[in-house]
Design an enzyme around this catalytic site. Sequence first.
Site, PDB file in Angstrom:
ATOM      1  N   ARG A 153       0.961  -1.293   0.041  1.00 15.74           N
ATOM      2  CA  ARG A 153       0.045   0.039  -0.059  1.00 15.74           C
ATOM      3  C   ARG A 153       0.805   1.162   0.006  1.00 15.74           C
ATOM      4  O   ARG A 153       0.372   2.144  -0.331  1.00 15.74           O
ATOM      5  CB  ARG A 153      -0.947   0.087   1.201  1.00 15.74           C
ATOM      6  CG  ARG A 153      -2.002   1.116   1.173  1.00 15.74           C
ATOM      7  CD  ARG A 153      -3.120   0.696   2.344  1.00 15.74           C
ATOM      8  NE  ARG A 153      -4.256   1.588   2.166  1.00 15.74           N
ATOM      9  CZ  ARG A 153      -4.305   2.733   2.956  1.00 15.74           C
ATOM     10  NH1 ARG A 153      -3.355   2.954   4.069  1.00 15.74           N
ATOM     11  NH2 ARG A 153      -5.347   3.470   3.045  1.00 15.74           N
TER      12      ARG A 153
ATOM     13  N   ILE B  85      -7.064   7.552  -0.777  1.00 17.71           N
ATOM     14  CA  ILE B  85      -6.913   6.208  -0.969  1.00 17.71           C
ATOM     15  C   ILE B  85      -7.823   5.558   0.113  1.00 17.71           C
ATOM     16  O   ILE B  85      -8.011   6.051   1.215  1.00 17.71           O
ATOM     17  CB  ILE B  85      -5.481   5.703  -0.748  1.00 17.71           C
ATOM     18  CG1 ILE B  85      -5.370   4.243  -0.977  1.00 17.71           C
ATOM     19  CG2 ILE B  85      -4.983   6.032   0.517  1.00 17.71           C
ATOM     20  CD1 ILE B  85      -3.997   3.612  -0.990  1.00 17.71           C
ATOM     21  N   SER B  86      -8.849   4.655  -0.208  1.00 14.57           N
ATOM     22  CA  SER B  86      -9.707   4.135   0.964  1.00 14.57           C
ATOM     23  C   SER B  86      -9.150   3.332   2.173  1.00 14.57           C
ATOM     24  O   SER B  86      -7.840   2.863   1.789  1.00 14.57           O
ATOM     25  CB  SER B  86     -10.453   2.909   0.078  1.00 14.57           C
ATOM     26  OG  SER B  86     -11.394   3.612  -1.047  1.00 14.57           O
ATOM     27  N   GLN B  87      -9.729   3.323   3.232  1.00 16.01           N
ATOM     28  CA  GLN B  87      -9.314   2.788   4.291  1.00 16.01           C
ATOM     29  C   GLN B  87      -9.200   1.261   4.079  1.00 16.01           C
ATOM     30  O   GLN B  87      -9.998   0.542   3.485  1.00 16.01           O
ATOM     31  CB  GLN B  87     -10.518   2.843   5.371  1.00 16.01           C
ATOM     32  CG  GLN B  87     -10.103   2.356   6.806  1.00 16.01           C
ATOM     33  CD  GLN B  87     -11.259   2.644   7.559  1.00 16.01           C
ATOM     34  OE1 GLN B  87     -12.276   2.960   7.151  1.00 16.01           O
ATOM     35  NE2 GLN B  87     -11.105   2.015   8.901  1.00 16.01           N
TER      36      GLN B  87
END
Length: 224
Positions: free
Chosen positions: A46, A72-74
């Site tokens: 990530r 950016i998504s969790q």
Amino acid sequence: MKSISNQKISGIGMTSQRTRDRLIERLRQQGITNEDVLSVIRNTPRHLFVDEALSHRAYEDTALPIGHGQTISQPYIVARMTQMLLQSGMPTSVLEIGTGCGYQTAVLAQLVPQVYSIERIGALFQQAKKRLADLQLYNVELRHTDGHGGWPNLNYRFDRIIMTAACKDIPRKLAEQLTEGGEMVLPYDNGHEQVLLKITRNKNEFETEAFEAVSFVPLLPGLG
Ligand code: SAH
């Protein structure tokens, strides 16, 4: 299940294996039980999907800015939505609306045979394309367009669709690209809050189930 080569995975300092293991432990505590999903999240770098200045925070369970007013998504929400998409069996292909940095795309690409993803912001589309190629995830096709209309000029239908931006109205053309029995997972803004929805296509009817409250950037019209 595909995986990204070891050389690309390993990071330094906060991106070490121990930090990743802690994230996986947290996801388990929050109810993620699909071992394939957990394993892919553990092995997806990530830190390569965020700005270098933020890479020390890449394995925190939090959304982070990626520029252009987007995030950016969790990891939890990526795990949650991916688990929902795989719950009723392995799809042959998944269409994602909202590529962003490409993290969710990379997770999906290691789990399902073919991923299609659409992004409206040109700069994010270009960056994601490069990142996914660098990670040698070749079962991904990206488009720079408005996802409201689904994948352009297509007779083909998808057995899963995931939307990673919140809509106020469910785009009809998009829902029509689902196969019979196909499922779509998306954040829906009901005017008070955003909730996670699962829509299942039964012939020309769409059945809706609502889940927990979530927080996503909005689905916007046109190109950015
Ligand atoms: N999937 C990403 C989340 C990206 S945030 C991740 O893994 O982190 C949502 C993205 O949806 C943003 O990049 C935004 O530009 C994009 N988006 C918003 N409206 C869109 C639309 N109509 N069509 C395609 N992409 C859209």
